[in-house]
Design a protein around this motif. Sequence first.
Motif, short mmCIF file in Angstrom:
data_model
loop_
_atom_site.label_atom_id
_atom_site.label_comp_id
_atom_site.label_asym_id
_atom_site.label_seq_id
_atom_site.Cartn_x
_atom_site.Cartn_y
_atom_site.Cartn_z
N ILE A 1 85.18 -58.48 6.58
CA ILE A 1 84.73 -58.54 5.17
C ILE A 1 83.52 -59.50 5.15
O ILE A 1 82.55 -59.24 4.34
CB ILE A 1 85.85 -59.21 4.01
CG1 ILE A 1 86.63 -58.21 3.93
CG2 ILE A 1 85.16 -59.66 2.77
CD1 ILE A 1 88.02 -58.62 2.93
N GLY B 1 80.60 -60.65 2.75
CA GLY B 1 80.83 -61.92 2.65
C GLY B 1 79.53 -63.05 2.79
O GLY B 1 79.41 -63.77 1.81
N PRO C 1 76.71 -59.51 -3.91
CA PRO C 1 77.28 -58.87 -2.64
C PRO C 1 76.59 -57.68 -1.99
O PRO C 1 76.97 -57.58 -0.75
CB PRO C 1 78.90 -58.67 -2.96
CG PRO C 1 78.77 -58.77 -4.49
CD PRO C 1 77.46 -59.42 -4.92
N THR D 1 87.11 -63.31 -1.12
CA THR D 1 86.10 -62.98 -1.73
C THR D 1 85.89 -63.20 -3.22
O THR D 1 84.98 -63.53 -3.53
CB THR D 1 86.46 -61.08 -2.11
OG1 THR D 1 86.43 -60.54 -0.79
CG2 THR D 1 85.11 -60.39 -2.95
#
Lengths: 474, 112
Positions: free
Chosen positions: A68, A73, A95, A164
Amino acid sequence: MTTAALLPLAAETPKINEAATAFMLVAASMVLLMTPGLALFYGGMTRAKSVLNMIMMSFGAMGVVGVIYILWGYSMSFGNLQDGSSDVGGVFANPFHLFGLSGLFGQDGTRLVDPFGVGVFIPETIYVGFQLTFAVITVALISGAIADRVKFGTWMVFAGIWVTLVYFPLAHMVWGGGLLSGAANGLSAKLFGATDGVANVLPIDFAGGTVVHINAGMAGLVLALLVGKRFGFGTQAMRPQNVPIVMLGAGLLWFGWFGFNAGSELAADGLASTVWLNTTAATCAAMLGWLVVERFRDGHATSVGAASGVVAGLVAITPACGALSPVGSLVLGVVAGALAALAVGLKYRLGYDDSLDVVGVHLVAGLWGTIGAGLLATSTGLFYGGGVKQLAIQTIIALVSVLISGVGTTVIGLALKATLGWRVSRDVESDGIDAAVHGETAYDISGVSGGRFGSGGAVPTTAHGAKTPEGATA
Amino acid sequence: MKLVTAIIKPHQLDAVKEALEAYGISGMTVSEASGYGRQRGHSEVYRGAEYTVDFVPKVRLEVLVDDIDASSVVDVILKTAQTGRIGDGKIWTVPVEDVVRVRTGEHGAEAL
Protein backbone atom coordinates in the motif's frame (compact mmCIF):
# COMPACT_ATOMS: atom_id res chain seq x y z
CA MET A 1 12.27 14.17 10.97
CA THR A 2 11.73 17.61 12.33
CA THR A 3 9.16 19.69 10.60
CA ALA A 4 9.74 19.68 6.91
CA ALA A 5 10.49 23.14 5.66
CA LEU A 6 9.30 22.95 2.12
CA LEU A 7 11.88 24.13 -0.31
CA PRO A 8 11.04 24.77 -3.93
CA LEU A 9 13.56 23.17 -6.24
CA ALA A 10 16.52 25.43 -6.68
CA ALA A 11 17.27 26.74 -10.10
CA GLU A 12 20.58 24.95 -10.27
CA THR A 13 20.55 21.17 -10.50
CA PRO A 14 20.75 19.65 -7.01
CA LYS A 15 23.68 17.36 -6.35
CA ILE A 16 23.27 14.00 -4.63
CA ASN A 17 24.83 13.72 -1.17
CA GLU A 18 26.43 10.28 -1.32
CA ALA A 19 27.24 10.05 2.39
CA ALA A 20 23.64 10.79 3.36
CA THR A 21 22.37 8.40 0.70
CA ALA A 22 24.56 5.54 1.93
CA PHE A 23 23.47 6.27 5.49
CA MET A 24 19.80 6.26 4.55
CA LEU A 25 20.13 2.94 2.69
CA VAL A 26 21.53 1.42 5.87
CA ALA A 27 19.08 3.21 8.18
CA ALA A 28 16.03 2.09 6.20
CA SER A 29 17.29 -1.51 6.23
CA MET A 30 17.78 -1.32 9.99
CA VAL A 31 14.26 -0.02 10.54
CA LEU A 32 12.88 -2.82 8.38
CA LEU A 33 14.67 -5.34 10.62
CA MET A 34 12.80 -3.92 13.62
CA THR A 35 9.56 -5.57 12.52
CA PRO A 36 10.93 -9.15 12.54
CA GLY A 37 12.62 -8.14 15.82
CA LEU A 38 9.24 -7.03 17.17
CA ALA A 39 7.75 -10.32 15.95
CA LEU A 40 10.25 -12.20 18.13
CA PHE A 41 9.79 -9.80 21.06
CA TYR A 42 6.03 -10.37 20.93
CA GLY A 43 6.24 -14.04 19.88
CA GLY A 44 8.36 -14.96 22.87
CA MET A 45 5.82 -13.38 25.22
CA THR A 46 2.76 -15.21 23.90
CA ARG A 47 1.80 -18.75 24.81
CA ALA A 48 3.41 -21.60 22.85
CA LYS A 49 0.18 -22.42 21.03
CA SER A 50 -0.09 -19.00 19.38
CA VAL A 51 3.47 -17.81 18.75
CA LEU A 52 3.28 -18.26 14.97
CA ASN A 53 0.09 -16.25 14.74
CA MET A 54 1.74 -13.47 16.73
CA ILE A 55 4.76 -13.47 14.43
CA MET A 56 2.53 -13.60 11.35
CA MET A 57 0.67 -10.48 12.46
CA SER A 58 3.97 -8.60 12.14
CA PHE A 59 5.01 -10.25 8.89
CA GLY A 60 1.49 -9.76 7.53
CA ALA A 61 1.80 -6.04 8.27
CA MET A 62 5.02 -5.98 6.26
CA GLY A 63 3.20 -7.42 3.26
CA VAL A 64 0.05 -5.30 3.34
CA VAL A 65 1.61 -1.99 4.36
CA GLY A 66 4.62 -2.37 2.04
CA VAL A 67 2.38 -2.79 -0.98
CA ILE A 68 0.00 0.00 0.00
CA TYR A 69 2.83 2.38 0.77
CA ILE A 70 4.12 2.15 -2.78
CA LEU A 71 0.67 2.45 -4.31
CA TRP A 72 -0.77 5.39 -2.38
CA GLY A 73 0.88 5.61 1.05
CA TYR A 74 3.77 7.85 0.10
CA SER A 75 1.58 10.03 -2.04
CA MET A 76 -0.91 10.48 0.78
CA SER A 77 1.77 11.28 3.38
CA PHE A 78 4.42 13.21 1.46
CA GLY A 79 3.03 13.63 -2.06
CA ASN A 80 3.24 17.40 -1.90
CA LEU A 81 6.72 17.56 -0.42
CA GLN A 82 8.54 18.29 -3.66
CA ASP A 83 6.17 20.50 -5.59
CA GLY A 84 4.48 22.21 -2.66
CA SER A 85 1.04 21.42 -4.05
CA SER A 86 -1.80 21.85 -1.60
CA ASP A 87 -3.01 19.10 0.72
CA VAL A 88 -6.50 18.47 2.07
CA GLY A 89 -6.98 20.76 5.08
CA GLY A 90 -3.49 19.99 6.39
CA VAL A 91 -4.70 16.43 7.07
CA PHE A 92 -3.47 14.41 4.12
CA ALA A 93 -2.04 14.86 0.63
CA ASN A 94 -3.64 13.64 -2.58
CA PRO A 95 -3.29 9.83 -2.65
CA PHE A 96 -3.38 9.82 -6.47
CA HIS A 97 -0.83 12.58 -7.03
CA LEU A 98 2.11 10.18 -6.90
CA PHE A 99 0.10 6.94 -7.14
CA GLY A 100 2.48 4.01 -7.66
CA LEU A 101 5.33 6.48 -7.17
CA SER A 102 4.69 7.88 -10.60
CA GLY A 103 6.69 11.04 -11.07
CA LEU A 104 9.68 9.89 -9.04
CA PHE A 105 11.50 8.62 -12.07
CA GLY A 106 12.72 10.99 -14.77
CA GLN A 107 15.17 10.50 -17.61
CA ASP A 108 18.10 10.73 -15.19
CA GLY A 109 16.81 8.05 -12.84
CA THR A 110 15.14 8.87 -9.54
CA ARG A 111 14.64 12.48 -8.56
CA LEU A 112 16.40 13.92 -5.53
CA VAL A 113 14.73 15.24 -2.41
CA ASP A 114 15.84 17.53 0.41
CA PRO A 115 12.97 17.16 2.90
CA PHE A 116 14.36 19.59 5.50
CA GLY A 117 15.52 22.17 2.97
CA VAL A 118 19.08 22.10 4.23
CA GLY A 119 20.83 21.28 0.98
CA VAL A 120 21.32 17.57 1.68
CA PHE A 121 19.87 15.79 -1.35
CA ILE A 122 19.09 12.07 -1.32
CA PRO A 123 17.21 10.00 -3.90
CA GLU A 124 13.51 10.24 -3.19
CA THR A 125 13.22 6.45 -3.59
CA ILE A 126 15.22 5.75 -0.43
CA TYR A 127 13.19 8.42 1.39
CA VAL A 128 10.11 6.46 0.33
CA GLY A 129 11.76 3.26 1.55
CA PHE A 130 12.66 4.78 4.90
CA GLN A 131 9.13 6.06 5.46
CA LEU A 132 7.67 2.73 4.33
CA THR A 133 9.47 0.90 7.14
CA PHE A 134 7.96 3.30 9.70
CA ALA A 135 4.44 2.61 8.48
CA VAL A 136 5.09 -1.14 8.63
CA ILE A 137 6.30 -1.22 12.23
CA THR A 138 3.60 1.12 13.51
CA VAL A 139 0.93 -1.29 12.32
CA ALA A 140 2.86 -4.31 13.62
CA LEU A 141 3.14 -2.68 17.07
CA ILE A 142 -0.65 -2.71 17.48
CA SER A 143 -0.84 -6.50 17.15
CA GLY A 144 0.55 -7.07 20.65
CA ALA A 145 -2.64 -5.71 22.21
CA ILE A 146 -4.83 -8.42 20.65
CA ALA A 147 -2.59 -11.49 20.75
CA ASP A 148 -3.89 -15.09 20.60
CA ARG A 149 -7.47 -14.43 19.58
CA VAL A 150 -7.97 -12.57 16.31
CA LYS A 151 -8.83 -13.80 12.80
CA PHE A 152 -5.81 -13.39 10.57
CA GLY A 153 -7.89 -12.15 7.64
CA THR A 154 -9.55 -9.45 9.73
CA TRP A 155 -6.13 -8.33 10.93
CA MET A 156 -4.80 -8.04 7.37
CA VAL A 157 -7.82 -6.01 6.26
CA PHE A 158 -7.50 -3.83 9.36
CA ALA A 159 -3.80 -3.21 8.59
CA GLY A 160 -4.63 -1.86 5.13
CA ILE A 161 -7.54 0.33 6.22
CA TRP A 162 -5.92 1.63 9.39
CA VAL A 163 -2.64 2.59 7.78
CA THR A 164 -4.59 4.48 5.11
CA LEU A 165 -7.11 6.28 7.27
CA VAL A 166 -5.09 6.86 10.44
CA TYR A 167 -1.35 6.48 9.88
CA PHE A 168 -0.87 8.31 6.56
CA PRO A 169 -2.87 11.36 7.66
CA LEU A 170 -1.02 11.57 10.98
CA ALA A 171 2.36 11.18 9.24
CA HIS A 172 1.36 13.99 6.89
CA MET A 173 0.18 16.20 9.74
CA VAL A 174 3.41 15.82 11.71
CA TRP A 175 6.12 15.35 9.07
CA GLY A 176 4.53 16.31 5.77
CA GLY A 177 3.89 19.96 6.59
CA GLY A 178 0.36 19.44 7.94
CA LEU A 179 -1.63 20.52 10.99
CA LEU A 180 0.72 19.26 13.69
CA SER A 181 3.90 20.48 12.02
CA GLY A 182 5.56 23.85 12.23
CA ALA A 183 4.16 24.90 8.86
CA ALA A 184 2.30 28.18 8.46
CA ASN A 185 -1.08 26.40 8.38
CA GLY A 186 -0.28 24.27 11.42
CA LEU A 187 -1.82 24.49 14.91
CA SER A 188 1.36 25.88 16.43
CA ALA A 189 1.57 28.76 13.97
CA LYS A 190 -2.07 29.56 14.67
CA LEU A 191 -1.57 29.51 18.44
CA PHE A 192 1.82 31.13 18.84
CA GLY A 193 2.30 32.88 15.55
CA ALA A 194 4.71 32.34 12.68
CA THR A 195 7.68 34.13 11.17
CA ASP A 196 8.41 33.80 7.46
CA GLY A 197 5.99 30.89 7.11
CA VAL A 198 7.50 28.87 9.96
CA ALA A 199 5.86 28.56 13.39
CA ASN A 200 7.59 30.41 16.23
CA VAL A 201 7.30 27.35 18.45
CA LEU A 202 8.22 24.26 16.44
CA PRO A 203 6.50 21.07 17.62
CA ILE A 204 9.12 18.45 18.47
CA ASP A 205 8.62 14.94 17.16
CA PHE A 206 11.97 13.92 15.80
CA ALA A 207 11.30 10.28 14.92
CA GLY A 208 7.71 9.43 15.71
CA GLY A 209 6.53 9.70 19.31
CA THR A 210 3.15 10.83 18.05
CA VAL A 211 2.92 9.21 14.62
CA VAL A 212 4.31 5.84 15.65
CA HIS A 213 4.03 5.21 19.38
CA ILE A 214 1.10 7.24 20.70
CA ASN A 215 -0.71 6.26 17.54
CA ALA A 216 -0.03 2.52 17.85
CA GLY A 217 -0.51 2.53 21.63
CA MET A 218 -3.91 4.22 21.41
CA ALA A 219 -4.98 1.93 18.56
CA GLY A 220 -3.93 -1.03 20.72
CA LEU A 221 -6.04 0.20 23.62
CA VAL A 222 -9.10 0.67 21.42
CA LEU A 223 -8.75 -2.75 19.80
CA ALA A 224 -8.13 -4.50 23.13
CA LEU A 225 -11.44 -3.02 24.33
CA LEU A 226 -13.33 -3.80 21.11
CA VAL A 227 -11.99 -7.31 20.63
CA GLY A 228 -12.37 -8.27 24.28
CA LYS A 229 -10.37 -10.37 26.69
CA ARG A 230 -8.79 -13.72 26.03
CA PHE A 231 -10.62 -16.55 27.76
CA GLY A 232 -8.93 -17.04 31.10
CA PHE A 233 -7.48 -13.53 31.27
CA GLY A 234 -6.80 -12.66 34.87
CA THR A 235 -7.37 -16.22 36.11
CA GLN A 236 -5.11 -18.52 34.11
CA ALA A 237 -1.34 -18.25 34.08
CA MET A 238 -0.31 -16.96 30.64
CA ARG A 239 3.42 -17.35 30.86
CA PRO A 240 5.76 -16.14 28.13
CA GLN A 241 6.69 -19.21 26.08
CA ASN A 242 10.30 -18.27 25.33
CA VAL A 243 12.04 -15.50 27.26
CA PRO A 244 15.39 -15.73 25.39
CA ILE A 245 13.49 -14.96 22.17
CA VAL A 246 12.00 -11.92 23.91
CA MET A 247 15.54 -10.77 24.73
CA LEU A 248 16.74 -11.37 21.16
CA GLY A 249 13.78 -9.39 19.85
CA ALA A 250 14.53 -6.52 22.22
CA GLY A 251 18.15 -6.52 21.04
CA LEU A 252 17.12 -6.40 17.38
CA LEU A 253 14.70 -3.58 18.16
CA TRP A 254 17.42 -1.59 19.90
CA PHE A 255 19.81 -2.08 16.99
CA GLY A 256 17.19 -1.16 14.41
CA TRP A 257 16.13 1.85 16.44
CA PHE A 258 19.42 3.57 15.65
CA GLY A 259 18.28 3.58 12.03
CA PHE A 260 14.88 4.81 13.19
CA ASN A 261 16.13 7.71 15.30
CA ALA A 262 19.50 8.70 13.83
CA GLY A 263 18.16 7.99 10.34
CA SER A 264 15.38 10.49 10.94
CA GLU A 265 18.02 13.21 10.63
CA LEU A 266 18.20 12.16 6.96
CA ALA A 267 21.91 12.99 6.96
CA ALA A 268 25.08 11.46 8.37
CA ASP A 269 26.04 14.46 10.45
CA GLY A 270 26.62 15.78 13.96
CA LEU A 271 22.98 15.76 15.03
CA ALA A 272 22.58 12.16 13.84
CA SER A 273 25.55 11.27 16.05
CA THR A 274 24.06 13.04 19.07
CA VAL A 275 20.77 11.29 18.40
CA TRP A 276 22.56 7.92 18.44
CA LEU A 277 24.04 8.74 21.84
CA ASN A 278 20.80 10.13 23.26
CA THR A 279 19.00 6.99 22.12
CA THR A 280 21.48 4.80 23.95
CA ALA A 281 21.48 7.00 27.07
CA ALA A 282 17.70 6.94 27.47
CA THR A 283 17.47 3.22 26.79
CA CYS A 284 20.12 2.22 29.34
CA ALA A 285 18.53 4.45 31.98
CA ALA A 286 15.03 3.17 31.20
CA MET A 287 16.09 -0.44 31.62
CA LEU A 288 17.49 0.40 35.06
CA GLY A 289 14.37 2.38 35.94
CA TRP A 290 12.14 -0.59 35.11
CA LEU A 291 14.35 -3.05 37.00
CA VAL A 292 14.46 -0.92 40.14
CA VAL A 293 10.67 -0.68 40.21
CA GLU A 294 10.43 -4.45 39.77
CA ARG A 295 12.99 -5.21 42.41
CA PHE A 296 11.13 -3.23 45.04
CA ARG A 297 7.59 -4.05 43.95
CA ASP A 298 7.88 -7.72 42.97
CA GLY A 299 11.11 -8.73 44.66
CA HIS A 300 12.90 -9.70 41.44
CA ALA A 301 14.67 -7.89 38.63
CA THR A 302 13.41 -9.92 35.64
CA SER A 303 14.64 -10.54 32.09
CA VAL A 304 11.28 -9.63 30.60
CA GLY A 305 11.45 -6.46 32.68
CA ALA A 306 14.87 -5.60 31.26
CA ALA A 307 13.65 -6.15 27.70
CA SER A 308 10.52 -4.10 28.38
CA GLY A 309 12.53 -1.28 29.96
CA VAL A 310 14.73 -1.17 26.88
CA VAL A 311 11.69 -0.77 24.64
CA ALA A 312 10.09 1.82 26.93
CA GLY A 313 13.29 3.89 26.81
CA LEU A 314 13.52 3.63 23.03
CA VAL A 315 9.90 4.71 22.72
CA ALA A 316 10.30 7.70 25.01
CA ILE A 317 13.46 9.03 23.38
CA THR A 318 12.02 8.68 19.86
CA PRO A 319 10.30 12.08 19.69
CA ALA A 320 12.91 13.81 21.86
CA CYS A 321 16.21 12.40 20.61
CA GLY A 322 17.10 15.42 18.48
CA ALA A 323 16.35 18.04 21.12
CA LEU A 324 17.93 16.73 24.33
CA SER A 325 21.39 16.51 25.81
CA PRO A 326 22.72 13.06 26.72
CA VAL A 327 22.16 13.82 30.42
CA GLY A 328 18.63 15.04 29.68
CA SER A 329 18.14 11.75 27.83
CA LEU A 330 19.16 9.82 30.94
CA VAL A 331 16.48 11.66 32.91
CA LEU A 332 13.85 11.11 30.23
CA GLY A 333 14.80 7.43 30.04
CA VAL A 334 14.79 6.55 33.72
CA VAL A 335 11.37 8.14 34.18
CA ALA A 336 10.08 6.31 31.09
CA GLY A 337 11.24 2.94 32.40
CA ALA A 338 9.74 3.46 35.83
CA LEU A 339 6.46 4.88 34.48
CA ALA A 340 5.96 2.04 32.02
CA ALA A 341 6.80 -0.57 34.67
CA LEU A 342 4.00 0.89 36.79
CA ALA A 343 1.64 1.30 33.83
CA VAL A 344 1.69 -2.34 32.69
CA GLY A 345 -0.23 -3.28 35.85
CA LEU A 346 -3.16 -1.04 34.91
CA LYS A 347 -4.79 -3.60 32.64
CA TYR A 348 -5.45 -5.97 35.53
CA ARG A 349 -6.96 -3.22 37.63
CA LEU A 350 -9.04 -1.73 34.80
CA GLY A 351 -9.87 -5.09 33.23
CA TYR A 352 -8.79 -4.68 29.60
CA ASP A 353 -6.66 -7.39 28.02
CA ASP A 354 -3.85 -5.47 26.33
CA SER A 355 -2.06 -8.79 26.05
CA LEU A 356 1.53 -7.65 25.51
CA ASP A 357 1.26 -4.15 26.99
CA VAL A 358 1.17 -1.97 23.91
CA VAL A 359 -0.62 0.62 26.04
CA GLY A 360 1.64 0.36 29.07
CA VAL A 361 4.81 0.57 27.02
CA HIS A 362 4.09 2.45 23.78
CA LEU A 363 1.24 4.76 24.72
CA VAL A 364 2.56 5.69 28.15
CA ALA A 365 6.23 6.03 27.17
CA GLY A 366 5.23 7.73 23.89
CA LEU A 367 3.16 10.32 25.76
CA TRP A 368 5.93 10.86 28.29
CA GLY A 369 8.61 11.22 25.60
CA THR A 370 6.56 13.65 23.55
CA ILE A 371 5.48 15.78 26.50
CA GLY A 372 8.83 15.35 28.29
CA ALA A 373 10.56 16.92 25.31
CA GLY A 374 8.78 20.13 26.30
CA LEU A 375 10.51 19.93 29.67
CA LEU A 376 13.95 18.71 28.67
CA ALA A 377 14.65 20.23 25.24
CA THR A 378 17.91 22.15 25.66
CA SER A 379 16.84 25.14 23.58
CA THR A 380 13.16 25.58 24.44
CA GLY A 381 12.31 23.22 27.32
CA LEU A 382 10.77 24.40 30.59
CA PHE A 383 13.65 23.01 32.68
CA TYR A 384 16.12 24.96 30.56
CA GLY A 385 14.35 28.28 30.97
CA GLY A 386 12.45 28.02 27.71
CA GLY A 387 9.05 28.76 29.24
CA VAL A 388 5.85 26.79 28.84
CA LYS A 389 5.10 27.29 25.15
CA GLN A 390 7.07 24.25 24.02
CA LEU A 391 5.48 22.15 26.76
CA ALA A 392 2.06 23.39 25.68
CA ILE A 393 2.55 22.55 22.01
CA GLN A 394 4.01 19.13 22.91
CA THR A 395 0.97 18.37 25.03
CA ILE A 396 -1.31 19.51 22.24
CA ILE A 397 0.27 17.36 19.53
CA ALA A 398 0.27 14.37 21.91
CA LEU A 399 -3.41 14.78 22.75
CA VAL A 400 -4.45 15.42 19.15
CA SER A 401 -2.65 12.21 18.19
CA VAL A 402 -4.51 10.31 20.93
CA LEU A 403 -7.76 11.73 19.64
CA ILE A 404 -7.13 10.98 15.96
CA SER A 405 -5.94 7.46 16.64
CA GLY A 406 -8.71 6.79 19.15
CA VAL A 407 -11.54 7.95 16.91
CA GLY A 408 -10.11 6.46 13.71
CA THR A 409 -9.41 3.08 15.26
CA THR A 410 -12.82 2.94 16.94
CA VAL A 411 -14.61 3.49 13.64
CA ILE A 412 -12.51 0.95 11.72
CA GLY A 413 -12.56 -1.58 14.56
CA LEU A 414 -16.35 -1.41 14.95
CA ALA A 415 -16.90 -1.69 11.21
CA LEU A 416 -14.77 -4.83 11.07
CA LYS A 417 -16.48 -6.24 14.14
CA ALA A 418 -19.85 -5.86 12.43
CA THR A 419 -18.69 -7.34 9.11
CA LEU A 420 -15.78 -9.79 9.15
CA GLY A 421 -15.72 -10.22 12.93
CA TRP A 422 -12.59 -10.13 15.05
CA ARG A 423 -12.58 -13.24 17.21
CA VAL A 424 -11.75 -16.80 16.32
CA SER A 425 -14.04 -19.36 17.94
CA ARG A 426 -13.54 -20.26 21.56
CA ASP A 427 -12.38 -23.78 20.62
CA VAL A 428 -9.73 -22.42 18.29
CA GLU A 429 -8.57 -19.97 20.91
CA SER A 430 -8.21 -22.59 23.62
CA ASP A 431 -6.70 -25.26 21.35
CA GLY A 432 -4.27 -22.78 19.83
CA ILE A 433 -4.66 -20.43 16.91
CA ASP A 434 -1.48 -21.61 15.16
CA ALA A 435 -2.70 -25.06 14.16
CA ALA A 436 -6.24 -23.94 13.38
CA VAL A 437 -5.61 -20.74 11.44
CA HIS A 438 -2.16 -21.25 9.96
CA GLY A 439 -2.00 -25.06 9.77
CA GLU A 440 1.34 -25.05 11.58
CA THR A 441 2.73 -25.45 15.07
CA ALA A 442 5.84 -23.65 16.27
CA TYR A 443 7.67 -26.49 17.95
CA ASP A 444 8.23 -30.20 17.44
CA ILE A 445 10.85 -30.75 20.08
CA SER A 446 10.06 -34.31 21.15
CA GLY A 447 9.75 -35.63 17.60
CA VAL A 448 7.21 -38.24 18.65
CA SER A 449 4.05 -36.65 17.29
CA GLY A 450 3.74 -39.38 14.66
CA GLY A 451 1.83 -38.94 11.42
CA ARG A 452 2.87 -39.33 7.80
CA PHE A 453 3.19 -37.34 4.61
CA GLY A 454 0.04 -36.23 2.82
CA SER A 455 -3.51 -35.75 3.99
CA GLY A 456 -5.31 -38.74 2.45
CA GLY A 457 -5.35 -42.40 3.45
CA ALA A 458 -7.43 -44.68 5.58
CA VAL A 459 -6.65 -43.06 8.92
CA PRO A 460 -8.83 -40.01 9.54
CA THR A 461 -6.82 -36.79 9.77
CA THR A 462 -6.74 -35.09 13.14
CA ALA A 463 -5.40 -31.90 14.60
CA HIS A 464 -2.31 -31.68 12.41
CA GLY A 465 -3.96 -32.87 9.23
CA ALA A 466 -5.55 -30.93 6.42
CA LYS A 467 -8.96 -30.63 7.97
CA THR A 468 -9.39 -27.26 9.54
CA PRO A 469 -11.37 -27.24 12.76
CA GLU A 470 -14.74 -25.60 12.52
CA GLY A 471 -14.71 -21.86 12.94
CA ALA A 472 -11.04 -21.57 12.07
CA THR A 473 -11.53 -19.68 8.85
CA ALA A 474 -9.49 -16.53 8.90
CA MET B 1 11.35 -58.76 39.36
CA LYS B 2 10.54 -55.31 40.50
CA LEU B 3 10.21 -51.91 38.88
CA VAL B 4 11.72 -49.16 41.00
CA THR B 5 10.45 -45.71 40.02
CA ALA B 6 11.96 -42.59 41.53
CA ILE B 7 10.85 -38.98 41.07
CA ILE B 8 13.85 -36.83 41.93
CA LYS B 9 15.19 -33.33 41.53
CA PRO B 10 16.70 -32.91 38.05
CA HIS B 11 20.10 -31.83 39.35
CA GLN B 12 20.42 -35.02 41.45
CA LEU B 13 20.18 -37.24 38.36
CA ASP B 14 23.89 -37.51 37.58
CA ALA B 15 24.81 -38.44 41.13
CA VAL B 16 22.06 -41.07 41.30
CA LYS B 17 23.08 -42.53 37.94
CA GLU B 18 26.70 -42.84 39.03
CA ALA B 19 25.74 -44.44 42.35
CA LEU B 20 23.51 -46.97 40.57
CA GLU B 21 26.28 -47.81 38.11
CA ALA B 22 28.68 -48.28 41.02
CA TYR B 23 26.16 -50.65 42.62
CA GLY B 24 26.08 -52.65 39.39
CA ILE B 25 22.88 -51.57 37.71
CA SER B 26 23.44 -51.77 33.95
CA GLY B 27 20.51 -49.80 32.57
CA MET B 28 17.78 -47.35 33.39
CA THR B 29 15.15 -45.16 31.75
CA VAL B 30 14.93 -41.46 32.46
CA SER B 31 12.19 -39.04 31.45
CA GLU B 32 11.37 -35.45 32.19
CA ALA B 33 8.37 -35.06 34.43
CA SER B 34 6.56 -32.28 36.18
CA GLY B 35 4.46 -32.32 39.26
CA TYR B 36 4.11 -31.32 42.87
CA GLY B 37 3.80 -32.84 46.29
CA ARG B 38 3.73 -31.12 49.67
CA GLN B 39 6.09 -28.48 48.41
CA ARG B 40 3.46 -27.25 45.90
CA GLY B 41 4.72 -25.07 43.03
CA HIS B 42 6.57 -21.80 42.92
CA SER B 43 5.71 -18.30 41.77
CA GLU B 44 7.04 -16.39 38.77
CA VAL B 45 6.56 -12.71 37.90
CA TYR B 46 6.19 -11.33 34.38
CA ARG B 47 5.75 -7.59 33.99
CA GLY B 48 4.43 -7.37 37.51
CA ALA B 49 1.88 -10.16 37.08
CA GLU B 50 2.55 -13.01 39.50
CA TYR B 51 1.78 -16.54 38.32
CA THR B 52 1.77 -19.61 40.49
CA VAL B 53 3.45 -22.42 38.63
CA ASP B 54 1.99 -25.61 40.14
CA PHE B 55 3.97 -28.24 38.30
CA VAL B 56 7.70 -28.00 38.90
CA PRO B 57 10.26 -29.86 36.77
CA LYS B 58 11.32 -33.31 38.01
CA VAL B 59 13.07 -36.34 36.59
CA ARG B 60 11.43 -39.75 36.54
CA LEU B 61 13.97 -42.58 36.83
CA GLU B 62 12.89 -46.15 36.20
CA VAL B 63 15.01 -49.22 36.95
CA LEU B 64 14.03 -52.86 36.48
CA VAL B 65 15.75 -55.08 39.09
CA ASP B 66 15.76 -58.61 40.42
CA ASP B 67 13.69 -59.08 43.60
CA ILE B 68 16.71 -59.37 45.88
CA ASP B 69 18.22 -56.10 44.65
CA ALA B 70 15.07 -54.01 45.00
CA SER B 71 15.49 -52.69 48.53
CA SER B 72 19.22 -52.02 48.04
CA VAL B 73 18.54 -50.04 44.87
CA VAL B 74 15.93 -48.00 46.69
CA ASP B 75 18.51 -47.31 49.40
CA VAL B 76 21.13 -46.24 46.87
CA ILE B 77 18.71 -43.79 45.25
CA LEU B 78 17.49 -42.56 48.61
CA LYS B 79 20.98 -41.83 49.93
CA THR B 80 22.12 -40.08 46.76
CA ALA B 81 19.03 -38.05 45.96
CA GLN B 82 18.31 -36.87 49.48
CA THR B 83 19.11 -33.25 50.25
CA GLY B 84 16.78 -33.02 53.24
CA ARG B 85 14.98 -30.06 51.75
CA ILE B 86 11.38 -29.95 50.59
CA GLY B 87 10.85 -31.24 47.04
CA ASP B 88 13.30 -34.16 47.12
CA GLY B 89 10.75 -36.47 45.52
CA LYS B 90 9.43 -40.04 46.00
CA ILE B 91 10.51 -43.62 45.29
CA TRP B 92 8.18 -46.58 44.88
CA THR B 93 8.51 -50.23 43.95
CA VAL B 94 6.00 -52.43 42.10
CA PRO B 95 6.15 -56.11 41.10
CA VAL B 96 6.73 -56.94 37.43
CA GLU B 97 5.31 -60.10 35.83
CA ASP B 98 7.74 -60.46 32.97
CA VAL B 99 10.52 -58.65 31.13
CA VAL B 100 11.55 -59.34 27.55
CA ARG B 101 14.74 -58.19 25.84
CA VAL B 102 13.60 -57.10 22.39
CA ARG B 103 16.88 -57.93 20.59
CA THR B 104 17.13 -61.57 21.72
CA GLY B 105 13.71 -62.51 22.97
CA GLU B 106 15.11 -63.51 26.42
CA HIS B 107 12.60 -63.49 29.26
CA GLY B 108 12.68 -62.78 33.00
CA ALA B 109 15.89 -62.19 34.95
CA GLU B 110 17.92 -63.04 31.81
CA ALA B 111 16.52 -59.93 30.18
CA LEU B 112 17.61 -57.51 32.92
